[in-house]
Design a protein around this motif. Structure first.
Motif, PDB file in Angstrom:
ATOM      1  N   VAL A  16      12.832  -2.087  25.234  1.00  0.00           N
ATOM      2  CA  VAL A  16      13.531  -2.274  26.564  1.00  0.00           C
ATOM      3  C   VAL A  16      14.468  -3.694  26.324  1.00  0.00           C
ATOM      4  CG1 VAL A  16      11.704  -1.697  27.751  1.00  0.00           C
ATOM      5  CG2 VAL A  16      11.541  -4.022  27.240  1.00  0.00           C
ATOM      6  N   ARG A  17      14.617  -4.135  25.062  1.00  0.00           N
ATOM      7  CA  ARG A  17      15.617  -5.261  24.728  1.00  0.00           C
ATOM      8  C   ARG A  17      15.261  -6.395  25.478  1.00  0.00           C
ATOM      9  NH1 ARG A  17      20.024  -3.487  22.176  1.00  0.00           N
ATOM     10  NH2 ARG A  17      21.338  -4.740  22.956  1.00  0.00           N
ATOM     11  N   ARG A  18      14.065  -6.832  25.762  1.00  0.00           N
ATOM     12  CA  ARG A  18      13.528  -7.802  26.238  1.00  0.00           C
ATOM     13  C   ARG A  18      14.131  -9.081  25.864  1.00  0.00           C
ATOM     14  NH1 ARG A  18       9.031  -9.550  29.714  1.00  0.00           N
ATOM     15  NH2 ARG A  18       9.496 -11.641  29.976  1.00  0.00           N
ATOM     16  N   LYS A  19      14.328  -9.374  24.469  1.00  0.00           N
ATOM     17  CA  LYS A  19      14.611 -10.614  23.862  1.00  0.00           C
ATOM     18  C   LYS A  19      16.321 -10.887  24.084  1.00  0.00           C
ATOM     19  CE  LYS A  19      15.070 -12.748  19.508  1.00  0.00           C
ATOM     20  NZ  LYS A  19      13.971 -13.714  19.488  1.00  0.00           N
ATOM     21  N   GLN A  20      16.879  -9.717  24.460  1.00  0.00           N
ATOM     22  CA  GLN A  20      18.640  -9.783  24.810  1.00  0.00           C
ATOM     23  C   GLN A  20      18.667 -10.514  25.718  1.00  0.00           C
ATOM     24  OE1 GLN A  20      20.619  -8.786  22.303  1.00  0.00           O
ATOM     25  NE2 GLN A  20      18.581  -8.419  20.954  1.00  0.00           N
ATOM     26  N   ARG A  21      17.809 -10.508  27.023  1.00  0.00           N
ATOM     27  CA  ARG A  21      17.719 -11.219  28.282  1.00  0.00           C
ATOM     28  C   ARG A  21      18.025 -12.728  27.888  1.00  0.00           C
ATOM     29  NH1 ARG A  21      13.344  -7.102  30.975  1.00  0.00           N
ATOM     30  NH2 ARG A  21      14.327  -5.145  30.535  1.00  0.00           N
ATOM     31  N   PHE A  22      17.593 -12.907  26.889  1.00  0.00           N
ATOM     32  CA  PHE A  22      17.549 -14.545  26.711  1.00  0.00           C
ATOM     33  C   PHE A  22      18.534 -15.008  25.530  1.00  0.00           C
ATOM     34  CE2 PHE A  22      13.633 -13.658  28.739  1.00  0.00           C
ATOM     35  CZ  PHE A  22      13.359 -14.802  29.484  1.00  0.00           C
ATOM     36  N   SER A  23      19.405 -13.928  25.064  1.00  0.00           N
ATOM     37  CA  SER A  23      20.141 -14.119  24.047  1.00  0.00           C
ATOM     38  C   SER A  23      21.342 -15.096  23.956  1.00  0.00           C
ATOM     39  CB  SER A  23      20.670 -12.853  23.314  1.00  0.00           C
ATOM     40  OG  SER A  23      21.499 -12.310  24.229  1.00  0.00           O
ATOM     41  N   SER A  24      21.554 -15.456  25.277  1.00  0.00           N
ATOM     42  CA  SER A  24      22.660 -16.379  25.687  1.00  0.00           C
ATOM     43  C   SER A  24      22.605 -16.849  27.058  1.00  0.00           C
ATOM     44  CB  SER A  24      23.961 -15.736  25.315  1.00  0.00           C
ATOM     45  OG  SER A  24      24.257 -14.651  26.238  1.00  0.00           O
ATOM     46  N   ALA A  25      23.455 -17.795  27.452  1.00  0.00           N
ATOM     47  CA  ALA A  25      23.354 -18.426  28.799  1.00  0.00           C
ATOM     48  C   ALA A  25      23.772 -17.209  29.766  1.00  0.00           C
ATOM     49  CB  ALA A  25      24.292 -19.695  28.754  1.00  0.00           C
ATOM     50  N   ALA A  27      23.911 -14.244  29.437  1.00  0.00           N
ATOM     51  CA  ALA A  27      22.701 -13.034  29.462  1.00  0.00           C
ATOM     52  C   ALA A  27      21.630 -13.348  30.341  1.00  0.00           C
ATOM     53  CB  ALA A  27      22.200 -12.583  28.336  1.00  0.00           C
ATOM     54  N   LEU A  28      21.232 -14.752  30.153  1.00  0.00           N
ATOM     55  CA  LEU A  28      20.230 -15.232  30.926  1.00  0.00           C
ATOM     56  C   LEU A  28      20.694 -15.031  32.557  1.00  0.00           C
ATOM     57  CD1 LEU A  28      17.464 -16.771  31.131  1.00  0.00           C
ATOM     58  CD2 LEU A  28      18.559 -18.632  31.460  1.00  0.00           C
ATOM     59  N   HIS A  29      21.891 -15.658  33.007  1.00  0.00           N
ATOM     60  CA  HIS A  29      22.237 -15.572  34.192  1.00  0.00           C
ATOM     61  C   HIS A  29      22.246 -14.192  34.858  1.00  0.00           C
ATOM     62  CE1 HIS A  29      22.614 -19.954  35.079  1.00  0.00           C
ATOM     63  NE2 HIS A  29      22.894 -20.199  33.857  1.00  0.00           N
ATOM     64  N   GLU A  30      22.801 -13.284  33.934  1.00  0.00           N
ATOM     65  CA  GLU A  30      22.666 -11.881  34.496  1.00  0.00           C
ATOM     66  C   GLU A  30      21.634 -11.302  34.724  1.00  0.00           C
ATOM     67  OE1 GLU A  30      24.506  -9.760  31.147  1.00  0.00           O
ATOM     68  OE2 GLU A  30      26.730 -10.765  31.765  1.00  0.00           O
ATOM     69  N   GLU A  31      20.508 -11.653  33.892  1.00  0.00           N
ATOM     70  CA  GLU A  31      18.881 -11.448  34.107  1.00  0.00           C
ATOM     71  C   GLU A  31      18.348 -12.001  35.391  1.00  0.00           C
ATOM     72  OE1 GLU A  31      15.313  -9.483  33.453  1.00  0.00           O
ATOM     73  OE2 GLU A  31      17.184  -9.069  33.256  1.00  0.00           O
ATOM     74  N   ILE A  32      18.852 -13.397  35.656  1.00  0.00           N
ATOM     75  CA  ILE A  32      18.473 -13.785  36.976  1.00  0.00           C
ATOM     76  C   ILE A  32      19.022 -13.273  38.307  1.00  0.00           C
ATOM     77  CG2 ILE A  32      18.731 -16.003  38.324  1.00  0.00           C
ATOM     78  CD1 ILE A  32      18.578 -17.658  35.535  1.00  0.00           C
ATOM     79  N   ARG A  33      20.468 -12.902  38.009  1.00  0.00           N
ATOM     80  CA  ARG A  33      20.830 -12.366  39.104  1.00  0.00           C
ATOM     81  C   ARG A  33      20.007 -10.830  39.361  1.00  0.00           C
ATOM     82  NH1 ARG A  33      25.674 -14.747  37.273  1.00  0.00           N
ATOM     83  NH2 ARG A  33      25.878 -12.930  35.723  1.00  0.00           N
ATOM     84  N   ARG A  34      19.763 -10.027  38.423  1.00  0.00           N
ATOM     85  CA  ARG A  34      19.288  -8.819  38.559  1.00  0.00           C
ATOM     86  C   ARG A  34      17.590  -8.734  38.941  1.00  0.00           C
ATOM     87  NH1 ARG A  34      15.427  -5.193  36.068  1.00  0.00           N
ATOM     88  NH2 ARG A  34      14.902  -6.911  34.385  1.00  0.00           N
TER      89      ARG A  34
END
Length: 320
Positions: A16-25, A27-34
């Protein structure tokens, strides 16, 4: 050797590429919005069926209280959920909280604290401190355990430091599960663990700390409690896995505890990743038994010869 269940969870996290959600600032903000669109998990149907669950605001923060329907031991747990300070409570947290109530007959208090980047540590502690005061007024402080996972583990340690520094009564003990202790990400050993951790990445963790600090230095003890004094704190039990990027900071914390005389039970599980103890697998069962024992422990911690390791773990005790 990690269990088959652990290996399957590790594979699922990579798929599920969980780690990719923390791979950069970014990516993190995109995950926060989601995740903001999804919203937080409410207490599960199973939890509501088994336990008495209520919600009452304290200092503007929604606070859930989960009580046993019978066999109340009088123990109190303040549980601070993880999520990098930026993500809501999830269903695995509620399942774990239900297990704590079942095993301990304890009342568990769960604040739904405000999240970064919309809020910072200042608003979080503005809500946590009145709740903490309410808990220690209503119960003997020795009966209170402050527990948290990941960012919630760092928050638990920071809360105890603030309580000590402001002359408040201290809880009986702290239980820290894969705690986020240093938001700087500056320990060079983290880079070695990056390929092994299926969940977290250093750059995302640094961004979590930055937005939680809200313009303050991330070395502020309220954000990165490893930079605060450990002297005079209650006994701590800490769990970490060897495939968690937070391992180097937990090892550094263990060394500081020894230097500063903090009583510490330290459990390091071989091959385990971040917050494995919240997932169904044999290793989490072993850790959960040790968590229960830590909450049930008397105010005086075990002597070194009495400290025990669980399945796949090494344990250490740092005396006063």
């Amino acid at each position: 050797m990690p269990s088959i269940q652990c290996d399957l969870w590790r594979l699922a996290l990579r798929l599920v590429r969980r780690k990719q959600r923390f791979s950069s600032a970014q990516a993190l903000h995109e995950e926060i919005r989601r995740r903001r669109k999804i919203g937080r998990a409410n207490p599960t149907a199973r939890l509501l069926a088994r336990h008495a669950v209520s919600m009452e605001p304290v200092a503007g923060v929604e606070v859930y209280t989960v009580r046993p329907r019978g066999n109340d031991s009088g123990r109190q747990i303040l549980y601070l959920h993880g999520g990098g300070y930026v993500f809501d409570i999830v269903s695995q947290h509620w399942d774990f909280i239900g297990k704590l109530v079942d095993a301990l007959g304890a009342t568990v208090t769960v604040p739904i604290y405000p999240l970064a980047p919309e809020h910072t540590h200042r608003e979080v502690f503005a809500g946590l401190l009145p709740l903490y005061d309410q808990l220690v007024r209503g119960n003997p402080p020795v009966s209170l355990t402050v527990m948290g996972d990941s960012a919630g583990g760092g928050m638990a340690l920071a809360l105890a430091q603030v309580a000590r520094d402001t002359g408040r009564a201290l809880p009986g003990r702290l239980v820290l599960l894969s705690p986020f202790l240093d938001a700087t990400g500056s320990n060079p050993a983290i880079d070695v663990l990056e390929p092994l951790d299926p969940m977290l990445s250093k750059l995302g963790g640094i961004e979590c700390g930055r937005v939680y600090a809200g313009g303050d230095p991330v070395t502020l003890a309220q954000v990165s409690p490893i930079y605060g004094s450990l002297r005079g704190l209650p006994p701590v039990t800490l769990f970490i896995g060897t495939h968690d990027v937070l391992l180097p900071d937990c090892r550094a914390y263990r060394a500081l505890a020894q230097e500063q005389g903090l009583p510490l039970r330290y459990y390091e599980y071989e091959g385990m990743f971040h917050v494995w103890m919240l997932l169904p697998m044999p290793e989490s069962n072993a850790a959960f038994a040790q968590i229960v024992a830590a909450v049930q422990a008397d105010e005086a911690p075990q002597r070194p010869a009495e400290a025990r390791a669980g399945q796949g773990a090494t344990a250490g005790y740092q005396p006063m």
